[in-house]
Write a protein that holds these residues in place. Structure first.
Motif, PDB file in Angstrom:
ATOM      1  N   ALA A 246      10.737  27.843  -3.964  1.00 55.70           N
ATOM      2  CA  ALA A 246       9.931  28.138  -2.769  1.00 55.70           C
ATOM      3  C   ALA A 246       8.449  27.900  -3.067  1.00 55.70           C
ATOM      4  N   LEU A 249       7.862  24.273  -2.971  1.00 56.37           N
ATOM      5  CA  LEU A 249       7.922  23.722  -1.618  1.00 56.37           C
ATOM      6  C   LEU A 249       6.648  24.039  -0.832  1.00 56.37           C
ATOM      7  N   ILE A 250       6.087  25.208  -1.083  1.00 56.21           N
ATOM      8  CA  ILE A 250       4.844  25.580  -0.391  1.00 56.21           C
ATOM      9  C   ILE A 250       3.740  24.581  -0.749  1.00 56.21           C
ATOM     10  N   ASP A 252       4.197  21.608  -2.048  1.00 58.78           N
ATOM     11  CA  ASP A 252       4.635  20.299  -1.532  1.00 58.78           C
ATOM     12  C   ASP A 252       4.251  20.108  -0.073  1.00 58.78           C
ATOM     13  N   ASN A 253       4.226  21.200   0.649  1.00 57.09           N
ATOM     14  CA  ASN A 253       3.846  21.126   2.064  1.00 57.09           C
ATOM     15  C   ASN A 253       2.333  21.097   2.248  1.00 57.09           C
ATOM     16  N   VAL A 304       4.230  27.867   7.806  1.00 57.92           N
ATOM     17  CA  VAL A 304       4.758  26.900   6.840  1.00 57.92           C
ATOM     18  C   VAL A 304       5.309  27.634   5.618  1.00 57.92           C
ATOM     19  N   ASN A 307       8.552  29.505   6.431  1.00 56.87           N
ATOM     20  CA  ASN A 307       9.679  28.577   6.538  1.00 56.87           C
ATOM     21  C   ASN A 307      10.129  28.086   5.173  1.00 56.87           C
ATOM     22  N   ALA A 308       9.145  27.802   4.327  1.00 56.52           N
ATOM     23  CA  ALA A 308       9.486  27.323   2.986  1.00 56.52           C
ATOM     24  C   ALA A 308      10.309  28.373   2.245  1.00 56.52           C
ATOM     25  N   CYS A 309       9.903  29.636   2.372  1.00 59.66           N
ATOM     26  CA  CYS A 309      10.637  30.707   1.696  1.00 59.66           C
ATOM     27  C   CYS A 309      12.055  30.812   2.253  1.00 59.66           C
ATOM     28  N   GLU A 311      13.772  28.487   3.751  1.00 53.39           N
ATOM     29  CA  GLU A 311      14.536  27.312   3.359  1.00 53.39           C
ATOM     30  C   GLU A 311      15.082  27.479   1.941  1.00 53.39           C
ATOM     31  N   LYS A 312      14.320  28.172   1.114  1.00 59.15           N
ATOM     32  CA  LYS A 312      14.768  28.391  -0.265  1.00 59.15           C
ATOM     33  C   LYS A 312      15.471  29.736  -0.414  1.00 59.15           C
TER      34      LYS A 312
END
Lengths: 469, 458, 414
Positions: A246, A249-250, A252-253, A304, A307-309, A311-312
């Motif tokens: 996560a 991904l954060i 990455d976003n 964002v 959502n990232a959290c 998603e993971k």
């Protein structure tokens, strides 16, 4: 060195120095009672070594005068801020003189228009932060100990803290220093301007030098406008790897959170029950994230991040609704290090930093090394920077200490092999000096020693630190 | 002159094809953007760190000066071989070795052009913030050697804040690695940052690891024209102090600067404009739009004659072309130019500018002022025609300005370096003791004094 | 009390977090005057590195014993165990100064003697000039010319409430533990407690024979005297068959509710569970059921250390004050006023600095009156305002409720 005992010669040396110090500084600034010396014998590593004299200086000239005397008699000297360091920096290993710099705690000036502040070394970091906040400004470096550690100590160790990913570390905010060198001479490095490149960057050379080259008496730091708002989000995970994913991904976003903190299960266990935060039993890892900016930008970034959290596979996320809630969440994060003593009475504290892509692998290796759970290992820290505090906790039982040390050795080797560093922000002190040469080539090591010899030929400044002597 | 056997030895070790002793090459490597000229004896074009290392150890053996050179775009004479000897042309070591997107790091050779690096990492939605005016043609190696600042310093800091690790060839030819390819490291003394900004006087970088950031989603640009400097400066106060914006860039240009580019850029600058602000904000789309409109209001509140918000990337580029063209455009006014890049506490900018214009009148030398005003940084460009009399008064004017700048707490150089153009002035800012320490440290690394001699110290 | 302090000191991680909360360290910045420093001194004593000296005693006495550090300690050190051991050690090794010793050992346990001694004082005080708004100069500090303490009451609370009102159908019967300050000086606070509780249909008795809670002696390490007092108090209160015991003194409440568990052992638990601070009691048993007519004054609240930091009670007194006045919050309501015990005598300068901060906070709040739940704090803060000739009044929060109830109606049915 025991100044007043041991050999006859040393005894005269110590007495002479003490008398001279009292004459020059005045009795009230020179403490030599055993009760006082004990109170300046330790830092947060729990190590103890008794100094012979404690000096409570009022100003630069007190320090300069003391150093002249110390240099003359070749008496070791140690700078001490709040004694909250985690690598032994302020512990007077060889006895001698400790400077209690808490007595120099004036904020000399805040120039809101210039974005600079000049302080004495004993100013508590949070006090500076609070004071500049009144002018709508921010001093970003924020070690967990900010509420009690001092700027001087932060600069000496080049503390990082929780805001590093977005804002950088202490060295990125120091503009100028007034330094007393071991011979008592005073130099000024840098400029009180937001930029300056005149000559070699002595300022940076002294930042992170752990009190082995000189003593800071004035520190000028850079400030930035305080963001309009901060929002805090806690994300709870049932799996450590999910939390790490996560965090990746954060970023990455393209979000650069003000803080991105990670806690593993052992860390969570240590703080469970402290303050007003309840963490459910199924939580095995946690991310604590601050987003700052304007109301609009935060709204976007927060969604964002959430959502990232999700998603993971976060079990749940929680946005702090009030500043009280926010403080409660952060109080829990900030106390992990000392709270670990609730797990076991002894601790070896490592603050490794590895490339972020290697974190998962690194933590797996730590697990493997401690496969039989012979000690307790808690991992937490500034995951966005790859800076993980690996804390090895062990009990008083026989053999445990050796075991813990062998585990540390193995971890350090793995860290270096993965391209990491043995210290992200705590410094080397004496606790990590045995590992320094794992990371640094003999030639670079020799260069560092030449720097040390150049500034401090008699070796009186914080002996026993950084280099194994 | 370099002896034949030394020449042979160099050729044997770095290859004849990489050693140039013809006058045409030597002339081409005799200057930088200060227009100073000194002919080197040889130009060597290394391709590997081993080339650099052997060249330097041979030079060390025979006491031959070494002058490392990136793109030769410096503004303090850093790459000018003032004592002759060998120029190391590092433009051929221009590989981006690795971009570690997840680790937010990149490792490059010194000859990589800054803008190329920025473009390359931007493809991975990453961002290398330091951006000197010369980013399109200067190299990372040069940027690190001078610790350049650039347009984004207000929000993102300067080069030193982004250098994580260095591979350095020392004056004896040995190779060391400093720092770590991690976002943090405090193991031992900070040799990395000590070498950043050392102007090629301590060693030659052969590899540089830099920190990257996630690329901001959007950049918004606004230009604002003012009828006097005070209005422009009031606007910067409103933006930074009253409204707490931290813009990506906050650039200022004065009348002389504006007049130099007028007609040359595509931007139509109205008559009667005596100051210009160029402001970038970055972030996510929504917040950028919002911030720009708020800043526009602030400009108007402070009596801006006109504001222009870039609507497309092309429009952005036009506005920035104006700013970037100033330094070279000044040569259209006169044939000679002296660059000062002072930095003063922000609150002193007004006072300094006023004083500079007064002195400019007294000495009858035109001065253009522009720069990163948010940080109190000003490029003072003294423009004059060649001639002995002019040289003399330029020198007097510079001395006077720098003296006053230092006396109010400013610095004589904020991003260009001392080089040889400002070496005579460091005593204004540094005490004899401090200079002595720096010289001793220089000696520690370079006892024979072969690395870029004649720079920083007189 | 055993040797548990020797293991307790090892728990300290030396992190320094106590720097942020210690009211004494805030003033001095002296490592020997903060919990971490004192713990290291205790460690050195344990390891026989040092012995008891005057200097050590001063450092031990420099502790306010507010226990705020314990609440925030990340490593879970029970600092009270350590500081009590240090105080005991000082007493055992260096002795207790003669006058306090006579008072602790011979006078405090004997109510009649204590009464007589103070009666004599109250006669003398009539001849002392220079009273200000009911405060007079503190005897030992008379010559320092700074300190103002209130005059002694002519009739003690115990004497005044020998026979309290019997109610017809009381919903509860509670005992009042007065404590010395209320008994001898602030009898009006006791009066307010009785009055308020009666209005809420709660019968109050003031058990005769109760003595000092023992804090003054234990704070000088005289454990023996404290135990003696605790045992007498146990007898007095156990025999009464009370539904609850209340006190208007934060320190007495802490001592009899918590410290007695250690002094008297687990058999005290059933009684201890029934002991409440007066606001805590009202909040718990009367809740929102009573009606008041809030007084118009702006009232702010000072948190006594022993209520807030030891027992975590902060909402309850505020709830009472919000119902009975125009309540305003002050900044740093939980910071120590500097009052209390031997500290104020040995470290008088620090006391004053802490008091100055407190007074400034109160003034900033814009309140007409500051209320608190401890007579010790009342005395200290009133001293601060008397010295300044300020118009701000200092009172116990129960007295504010008393006034608000006098204005309103009580719904007794619930």
């Amino acid at each position: 060195m025991k100044l007043f005992k041991k050999t006859k010669k040393e005894e005269t040396k110590g007495t002479k120095a003490l008398n001279e110090l009292i004459r020059v500084l005045g009795k009230e600034k020179v403490l030599s009672a055993i009760e006082d010396r004990i109170c300046y014998s330790y830092d947060s590593t729990k190590q103890k070594a008794l100094p012979d004299i404690v000096i409570r200086p009022d100003d630069t000239s007190d320090i300069s005068n003391t150093l002249k005397i110390a240099n003359k008699y070749e008496i070791p000297v140690y700078a001490r801020g709040a004694g909250t360091g985690l690598s032994g920096g302020a512990v007077p290993l060889m006895g001698g003189i400790v400077f209690d710099l808490k007595s120099m705690n004036k904020i000399i000036e805040i120039c809101p228009e210039d974005f600079v502040a000049t302080v004495e070394p004993g100013v508590v970091t949070k006090d500076l932060q609070d004071e500049v906040a009144k002018h709508g400004l921010l001093y970003p470096p924020d070690p967990s100990s900010a509420a009690f550690s001092t700027i001087g100590g932060n600069v000496a160790e080049c503390a990082g803290g929780i805001t590093g990913l977005k804002y950088g570390v202490t060295r990125d905010y120091v503009l100028a220093l007034e330094i007393v060198l071991p011979d008592g001479s005073v130099i000024n490095t840098g400029r009180k301007t937001l930029r300056s490149v005149t000559g070699y960057d002595l300022t940076r050379l002294f930042i992170g030098s752990e009190g082995t080259l000189g003593i800071f008496t004035k520190i000028t730091v850079k400030l930035i406008p305080d963001p309009e708002r901060i929002d805090t989000l806690a994300a709870f995970f049932s799996d450590r790897d999910d939390a790490i994913d996560a965090a990746d991904l954060i970023i990455d976003n393209n979000i650069l959170p003000r803080t991105l903190e990670f806690m593993d299960q052992m860390s969570i266990n240590a703080v469970r029950g402290y303050g007003e935060v309840t963490i459910d039993e199924d939580v095995k890892a946690l991310l604590l994230i601050d987003i700052d900016g304007t109301e609009e930008s935060i709204r976007h970034e927060l969604s964002v991040v959430e959502n990232a959290c999700k998603e993971k596979k976060a079990l749940r996320t929680k946005v702090a609704e009030t500043s009280k809630e926010r403080d409660a969440l952060w109080a829990v994060r900030r106390i992990i290090s000392p709270a670990l003593y609730n797990v076991a009475t002894h601790k070896i504290n490592e603050d490794i930093c590895v490339p972020r892509s290697k974190i998962k692998e690194m933590l797996q290796k730590v697990d493997q090394i401690n496969e039989h759970h012979t000690v307790y290992i808690a991992n937490f820290g500034h995951i966005g920077d790859g800076n993980i505090h690996v804390n090895i906790m062990y009990k008083d039982d026989p053999g445990q200490e050796e075991l813990a040390e062998s585990i540390v050795n193995k971890i350090m080797e793995e860290v270096i092999a993965s391209g990491g560093t043995i210290s992200g922000e705590h410094g080397i002190g004496n606790k990590k000096s045995q590992f320094l040469e794992l990371e640094i080539s003999p030639q670079v090591f020799a260069i560092m020693k030449r720097f040390k010899n150049f500034f401090d030929p008699k070796g009186i400044m914080n002996p026993g630190k950084m280099f194994v002597t | 002159m370099i002896q034949a056997r030394v020449f042979e030895e160099l050729c044997d070790n770095v290859g004849r094809e990489n050693v140039f002793d013809n006058i045409e090459e030597r002339v081409c490597y005799s200057f930088d953007a200060t227009k100073e000229k000194h002919l080197p004896d040889l130009v060597i074009r290394p391709h590997t760190k081993e080339h650099v290392s052997t060249t330097i150890s041979i030079a060390n053996k025979y006491n031959i000066p070494i002058c490392p050179r990136g793109a030769g775009t410096g503004l303090s004479g850093g790459a000018v071989p003032v004592k002759g000897g060998i120029v190391l042309d590092l433009k051929n070591m221009d590989k981006i070795i690795e971009i570690n997107a997840k680790d937010l790091t990149v490792t490059v050779e010194p000859g990589v052009v800054t803008k190329d690096l920025q473009d390359e990492v931007a493809r991975l939605r990453l961002f290398y913030p330091p951006e000197p005016g010369s980013a399109e043609f200067s190299t990372i190696g040069g940027n690190v050697a001078e610790c350049t600042g650039g347009m984004t310093g207000m929000k993102y800091g300067v080069t030193r804040n982004y250098v994580l690790a260095l591979e350095i060839v020392l004056p004896d030819g040995s190779i060391i690695n400093t720092g770590r390819k991690t976002l943090r490291s405090v193991a031992g003394y900070d040799l990395t940052r000590f070498f950043v900004g050392s102007e090629g006087t301590l060693g030659v970088f052969t590899r540089i690891t830099l920190k990257l950031l996630p690329l901001p989603e959007k950049i918004g640009t606004i230009t604002s024209y003012f009828k006097n400097i005070d209005d422009a400066l009031n606007t910067t106060d409103s933006i930074l102090i009253k409204s707490h914006f931290l813009p990506r860039s906050l650039e200022f240009v004065d009348k002389t600067g504006i007049d130099a580019v007028r007609g040359f850029t595509k931007e139509e600058i109205p008559e009667g404009v005596e100051a210009l602000l160029l402001i970038d904000v970055d972030g996510n789309e929504k917040s950028v739009v919002n911030d720009i409109s708020k800043i526009e209001v602030l400009c108007k509140e402070n009596k801006a004659l006109k504001t222009l918000v870039a609507k497309t990337d092309d429009e952005r580029k036009i506005l920035w072309d104006t700013r970037r063209s100033i330094s070279p455009s000044l040569f259209r006014i006169a044939s000679m130019k002296f660059n000062d890049d002072i930095c003063v506490p922000r609150s002193k900018v007004r006072e300094v500018l006023k004083r500079v214009y007064e002195l400019s009148k007294t000495y009858s030398i035109q001065v253009a002022a522009f720069g990163h005003i948010g940080e109190g940084h000003i490029h003072l460009n003294l423009i004059y025609d060649e001639g002995k009399a002019a040289d003399l008064s330029v020198h007097k004017l510079i001395s006077q300005i720098l003296k006053e700048v230092v006396s109010i707490g400013g610095t004589i150089t904020s991003e260009h370096g001392v080089g040889d153009t400002k070496s005579e002035f460091i005593g204004l800012e540094l005490s004899p003791h401090e200079i002595e320490i720096m010289k001793e440290l220089k000696k520690m690394f370079d006892p024979k004094g072969i690395m870029n001699p004649g720079k920083i110290f007189v | 009390m055993g040797e548990d302090w020797k293991t307790e000191v090892s728990k300290c991680s030396k992190c320094g977090k106590c720097h942020t909360v210690c009211p004494v360290f805030l003033e001095t910045g002296d490592e020997a005057m903060v919990s971490r420093g004192r713990i290291s001194l205790a460690e050195a004593l344990r390891d026989q590195q040092i012995v008891y000296t005057n200097k050590l005693r001063d450092y031990v006495y420099s502790c306010k014993k507010c226990m705020r550090c314990r609440k925030d300690c990340p490593s879970g050190v029970d600092y009270e165990i350590i500081i009590s051991a240090l105080l005991r050690g000082v007493a055992e090794n260096m002795g207790i100064p003669l006058l306090p010793k006579i008072i602790f050992r011979y006078i405090l346990p004997r109510r009649i003697l204590f009464d007589t001694m103070l009666k004599v004082s109250s006669k003398i005080q009539r001849f002392i000039p220079m009273k200000k708004r009911g405060q007079m100069r503190h005897l030992p500090l008379l010559f320092m010319g700074k300190r103002w303490i209130p005059t002694l009451a002519k009739k003690t609370a115990l004497q005044k409430f020998r026979n309290t009102k019997k109610l017809k159908n009381p919903r509860m019967r509670v005992g009042l533990f007065t404590g010395c300050l209320i008994n001898y000086i602030y009898v009006d606070i006791a009066e307010a407690v009785v009055d308020v509780l009666n209005k809420m249909n709660i019968e109050v008795v003031v058990p005769q024979g109760q003595l000092c809670c023992g804090t003054p002696s234990s704070s000088m390490g005289d454990v023996k005297s404290s135990r003696k007092l605790a045992e007498v108090n146990r007898k007095v209160f156990e025999s009464q068959g009370l539904d609850a015991i209340v006190s208007a003194c934060a320190t007495c409440t802490k001592t009899i509710k918590m410290d007695y568990l250690r002094t008297l052992g687990p058999s005290w638990k059933p009684i201890s569970d029934k002991i409440y601070d007066i606001s805590e009691f009202i909040y718990k048993y009367c809740g929102e059921e009573y009606e008041t007519k809030p007084i118009e004054e702006k009232v702010t609240y000072h948190d006594p250390c022993h209520l807030l930091w030891v027992r975590g009670i902060s909402d309850e007194p505020r709830n009472v004050l919000k119902k009975s006045s125009n309540f305003v919050e002050m900044d740093m309501a939980g910071s120590c006023c500097g009052g209390g015990g031997i500290f104020t005598i040995i470290h008088y300068d620090l006391t004053l600095k802490m008091l100055e901060r407190k007074v400034a906070s109160i003034e900033r709040s814009g309140a007409d009156t500051v209320a608190t739940n401890c007579p010790g704090c009342v005395m200290q803060i009133a001293d601060g305002f008397a010295g300044k000739n300020s118009k701000i009044k200092t009172t116990h929060s129960i007295q504010i409720l008393q006034r608000a109830l006098a204005n309103g109606n009580i719904n007794r049915e619930k």
